[in-house]
Design an enzyme around this catalytic site. Structure first.
Site, PDB file in Angstrom:
ATOM      1  N   ALA A  75      15.534 -94.734 -74.185  1.00  0.00           N
ATOM      2  CA  ALA A  75      14.355 -94.035 -74.683  1.00  0.00           C
ATOM      3  C   ALA A  75      13.990 -92.893 -73.754  1.00  0.00           C
ATOM      4  O   ALA A  75      14.384 -92.870 -72.590  1.00  0.00           O
ATOM      5  CB  ALA A  75      13.170 -95.004 -74.818  1.00  0.00           C
ATOM      6  N   ASP A  76      13.227 -91.963 -74.284  1.00  0.00           N
ATOM      7  CA  ASP A  76      12.693 -90.874 -73.480  1.00  0.00           C
ATOM      8  C   ASP A  76      11.320 -90.501 -74.030  1.00  0.00           C
ATOM      9  O   ASP A  76      11.129 -90.446 -75.245  1.00  0.00           O
ATOM     10  CB  ASP A  76      13.611 -89.658 -73.506  1.00  0.00           C
ATOM     11  CG  ASP A  76      13.180 -88.625 -72.476  1.00  0.00           C
ATOM     12  OD1 ASP A  76      13.487 -88.834 -71.291  1.00  0.00           O
ATOM     13  OD2 ASP A  76      12.492 -87.657 -72.844  1.00  0.00           O
ATOM     14  N   THR A  77      10.383 -90.263 -73.124  1.00  0.00           N
ATOM     15  CA  THR A  77       9.016 -89.913 -73.505  1.00  0.00           C
ATOM     16  C   THR A  77       8.628 -88.597 -72.869  1.00  0.00           C
ATOM     17  O   THR A  77       8.936 -88.351 -71.702  1.00  0.00           O
ATOM     18  CB  THR A  77       8.025 -91.007 -73.028  1.00  0.00           C
ATOM     19  OG1 THR A  77       8.391 -92.253 -73.624  1.00  0.00           O
ATOM     20  CG2 THR A  77       6.590 -90.671 -73.412  1.00  0.00           C
TER      21      THR A  77
END
Length: 196
Positions: A75-77
């Site tokens: 994931a990446d935010t």
């Protein structure tokens, strides 16, 4: 019945906590990628690209180590004000600048999630609208001095003291923290993972 163990290609302690919250056992896999945004890249496209790249890097890592094939989640935010991407601060001054920029605004938090079975990768992006209160200079300096903002996109953590800066949000709270659980569950189902 115990659930299958997946790989998690993320160093984020918050993602580990969120996966544990929904009862998904995992093992960590290291993945290193270049997180530089492409010229003119929209924040939504940016997090989708990075989540997929982390998944590919994670799959390559576990294969290189001779580990068994399993589902892998990455994931990446990022925080965005319009199309401006606000990543993790490089230092305290940068964190203060970001918080000044966000003070009194409505901005978006985008989290891209990717799951790969080693052959196929599926991604989804969660978008949450966050309304910041107007934050005084004294509060910005005091908050940055806690150290909490230093490893967080946009220089704040909604699950910590940064919650004091937020008037409201519309969307996924867990997405703001780093892993949108509803969307993650949906992706796991796509691969036949037993959530219950």
């Amino acid at each position: 019945m115990s659930k299958p163990v997946i790989y998690l290609a993320s160093a984020s302690p918050r993602r580990r906590e969120l996966l544990t919250q929904i009862g998904v056992p995992f093992e960590l896999v290291r993945c290193e990628i270049d997180e530089t945004p492409l010229p003119g890249e929209h924040p939504r496209a940016y997090v989708a690209r990075l989540a997929a790249a982390k998944a590919a890097a994670g799959v390559a890592t576990y294969r290189a180590q001779g580990l068994p094939q399993r589902l892998l989640l990455s994931a990446d935010t990022t925080v965005a004000l319009g199309t401006q991407i606000l990543g993790k601060p490089v230092d305290a001054a940068d964190a203060c600048d970001m918080l000044r920029t966000l003070s009194g605004t409505v901005h978006e938090v985008y989290t891209g999630v990717a799951i790969s079975d080693g052959e196929r990768t599926e991604t989804v992006v969660s978008t949450t609208e966050v309304r910041f209160r107007s934050v005084s200079e004294a509060d910005i300096i005091a908050y940055v001095a806690t150290g909490e903002p230093m490893d967080k996109a946009g220089s704040y953590g909604a699950q910590g003291r940064g919650a004091l800066l937020i008037d409201s949000l519309e969307g996924s709270f867990s997405g703001v923290v780093g892993l949108p659980l509803t969307e993650t569950g949906d992706l796991l189902r796509v691969f036949g993972y037993p959530l219950w």
